[in-house]
Design a protein around this motif. Structure first.
Motif, PDB file in Angstrom:
ATOM      1  N   ALA A   1       7.733  -1.563  11.346  1.00 27.80           N
ATOM      2  CA  ALA A   1       7.433  -0.362  10.564  1.00 27.80           C
ATOM      3  C   ALA A   1       8.291  -0.434   9.314  1.00 27.80           C
ATOM      4  O   ALA A   1       9.486  -0.732   9.400  1.00 27.80           O
ATOM      5  N   CYS A   2       7.693  -0.177   8.153  1.00 26.64           N
ATOM      6  CA  CYS A   2       8.440  -0.421   6.927  1.00 26.64           C
ATOM      7  C   CYS A   2       9.269   0.780   6.479  1.00 26.64           C
ATOM      8  O   CYS A   2       9.962   0.715   5.474  1.00 26.64           O
ATOM      9  N   CYS A   3       9.233   1.905   7.222  1.00 34.27           N
ATOM     10  CA  CYS A   3      10.236   2.955   7.046  1.00 34.27           C
ATOM     11  C   CYS A   3      10.361   3.676   8.372  1.00 34.27           C
ATOM     12  O   CYS A   3       9.584   3.440   9.291  1.00 34.27           O
TER      13      CYS A   3
ATOM     14  N   MET B   1       7.716   5.268  10.774  1.00 39.43           N
ATOM     15  CA  MET B   1       7.202   4.452  11.862  1.00 39.43           C
ATOM     16  C   MET B   1       5.713   4.577  12.124  1.00 39.43           C
ATOM     17  O   MET B   1       5.289   5.003  13.197  1.00 39.43           O
ATOM     18  N   CYS B   2       4.890   4.196  11.169  1.00 36.10           N
ATOM     19  CA  CYS B   2       3.467   4.058  11.476  1.00 36.10           C
ATOM     20  C   CYS B   2       3.271   2.956  12.511  1.00 36.10           C
ATOM     21  O   CYS B   2       2.252   2.918  13.182  1.00 36.10           O
ATOM     22  N   GLY B   3       4.225   2.018  12.632  1.00 39.88           N
ATOM     23  CA  GLY B   3       4.141   0.982  13.666  1.00 39.88           C
ATOM     24  C   GLY B   3       4.792   1.502  14.933  1.00 39.88           C
ATOM     25  O   GLY B   3       5.397   2.555  14.951  1.00 39.88           O
TER      26      GLY B   3
ATOM     27  N   HIS C   1       0.775  -1.239   0.000  1.00 37.24           N
ATOM     28  CA  HIS C   1       0.000   0.000   0.000  1.00 37.24           C
ATOM     29  C   HIS C   1       0.805   1.288   0.000  1.00 37.24           C
ATOM     30  O   HIS C   1       0.396   2.269  -0.593  1.00 37.24           O
ATOM     31  N   CYS C   2       1.913   1.338   0.731  1.00 29.60           N
ATOM     32  CA  CYS C   2       2.553   2.645   0.928  1.00 29.60           C
ATOM     33  C   CYS C   2       3.574   2.917  -0.178  1.00 29.60           C
ATOM     34  O   CYS C   2       3.998   2.036  -0.895  1.00 29.60           O
ATOM     35  N   HIS C   3       3.969   4.183  -0.290  1.00 25.03           N
ATOM     36  CA  HIS C   3       4.913   4.560  -1.337  1.00 25.03           C
ATOM     37  C   HIS C   3       6.344   4.641  -0.833  1.00 25.03           C
ATOM     38  O   HIS C   3       7.268   4.678  -1.619  1.00 25.03           O
TER      39      HIS C   3
HETATM   40 FE1  SF4 Z   1       4.563   3.959   4.708  1.00 26.60          FE
HETATM   41 FE2  SF4 Z   1       4.212   3.985   7.340  1.00 26.60          FE
HETATM   42 FE3  SF4 Z   1       5.492   1.964   6.162  1.00 26.60          FE
HETATM   43 FE4  SF4 Z   1       6.644   4.319   6.357  1.00 26.60          FE
HETATM   44  S1  SF4 Z   1       6.073   2.996   8.090  1.00 26.60           S
HETATM   45  S2  SF4 Z   1       6.579   3.014   4.522  1.00 26.60           S
HETATM   46  S3  SF4 Z   1       4.936   5.730   6.067  1.00 26.60           S
HETATM   47  S4  SF4 Z   1       3.340   2.490   5.890  1.00 26.60           S
END
Ligand code: SF4
Ligand code: SF4
Length: 371
Positions: free
Chosen positions: A176-178, A181-183, A139-141
């Protein structure tokens, strides 16, 4: 239904409409709760009512048919009520003890074609619960790693600890995938963090057509971006930006504002493992997670180095920590360097940090090491 003087049906319905009857009747009256067995809790009210909760792991990407199956289980056992926890566990609640076993048996009997559990019961108390995570490649960019892939691979490795409660205390894993940190990776016992290692690429030809240049500049937390005029190969001069690479921390905020500044890179992107954080203030104050493995390349589809590393940390924690001690408290007690030794992880000067002082303002002196 007239709630809060609403005169339209715009917006979500009031959450109280979704309470199971036993929750509604006993709001504010709960006396205590306990875990009866892994995945099964009871809440007892001062009215004498009891509410039994059966927790199952939720999968990350759910098909419509899977969601329908969740609803079918809720209809069959729980009067149509079901809830999701913040860690994407699914909780089915029943109002009497005799309804618990049929519900647990039903959930554990539902399997995928390959024999995997669809609704494994567990995730309570001193064990592993579902991994809270972000969106990943789906989903995310800006991701530097995937979310669903590493989470699935990690939960498979930790599955026994989801099903029982053998650990000294809760062990919360997040992804969190970057580094935006949405996690909740900044405060988790074990955190999987996607990390870019290269600055954004600049697509000068399209940048001023695709982006609001002032917004891209303003989005950078380190002030690494400045406006710049660039001469293209065909001799045309265009408005664009320049990035001071020394200042860039590879966060991807600029790419959020400007699609002509991508920074995904198959060699530069990967995973950082952090450990020792917690939100709870039980026994000791909340703690930030600290870096324990600075970089692991992305290895889809099963991320073996990530899962091996996490398993190593969990096993060392299970063996070494005292009862009720969270992972960060254990690391603090034995010493940061000995924590690496116990987990069989390499310790370098890049990983020096001090678990005993307020985070991030200190650099411990070598003479203080517990070697
Ligand atoms: Fe996207 Fe959040 Fe993942 Fe960062 S942590 S890549 S902003 S979903
Ligand atoms: Fe600035 Fe982050 Fe973009 Fe680097 S990646 S230039 S630090 S906004």
């Amino acid at each position: 239904k007239p709630m809060e003087n609403r005169i339209t049906d715009i917006g979500p319905r009031h959450f109280e409409e979704f309470y199971p009857p036993a929750v509604k009747a006993n709001k504010g009256k709960w006396l205590y709760h306990e875990i009866l067995e892994p995945g099964v809790l009871v809440h007892v009210s001062e009215t004498g009512d009891e509410l039994y909760t059966v927790r199952t792991g939720g999968c990350r990407l759910m098909s419509v048919s899977h969601i329908r199956e969740i609803c079918e289980i809720a209809d069959k056992h729980c009067g149509g009520y079901v809830r999701f926890t913040t860690r994407n566990n699914i909780e089915f609640m029943v109002d009497s003890k005799d309804k618990v076993k049929p519900l647990v048996d039903d959930l554990m009997s539902r399997k995928q074609d390959g024999g995997c559990y669809k609704f494994p019961v567990g995730g309570t108390g001193a064990g592993i619960t579902n991994i809270i995570h972000t969106q990943g490649w789906i989903h995310c960019h800006t991701p530097a790693t995937d979310a669903s892939g590493p989470v699935k691979a990690t939960m498979d490795v930790l599955f026994d600890d989801f099903r029982d409660m053998r650990l000294p205390a809760h062990l919360r894993v997040s992804l969190a995938c970057c580094l935006n940190m949405c996690g909740a990776v900044h405060c988790s016992d074990i955190a999987i963090l996607g990390y870019h290692r290269k600055p954004p690429m600049l697509d000068h030809e399209y940048l001023d057509k695709m982006c609001e240049i002032p917004l891209a500049i303003a989005a950078c937390p380190t002030a690494a971006i400045k406006p710049s005029k660039i001469k293209l190969d065909n001799g045309t001069e265009v408005k664009s930006v320049a990035v001071n690479e020394e200042r860039c921390m590879f966060c991807g905020n600029c790419y959020t504002m400007c699609p002509s500044m991508p920074l995904a890179d198959d060699v530069g992107d990967g995973i950082v493992i952090m450990a020792g954080g917690k939100v709870s203030n039980r026994i000791t104050a909340p703690k930030f997670s600290k870096v324990v493995v600075a970089f692991i390349p992305n290895e889809p589809p099963r991320w073996p180095k990530v899962t091996d590393t996490i398993k190593q940390i969990v096993e060392a924690y299970a063996k070494g920590a005292n009862k009720y001690e969270r992972l960060g408290e254990w690391a603090e007690r034995i010493g940061w360097e000995r924590f690496f030794e116990a987990c069989e992880l390499d310790f370098t000067h890049h990983l020096i940090d001090d678990f005993r002082d307020p985070a991030y303002y200190t650099w411990r002196q070598t003479s203080n090491f517990k070697f």
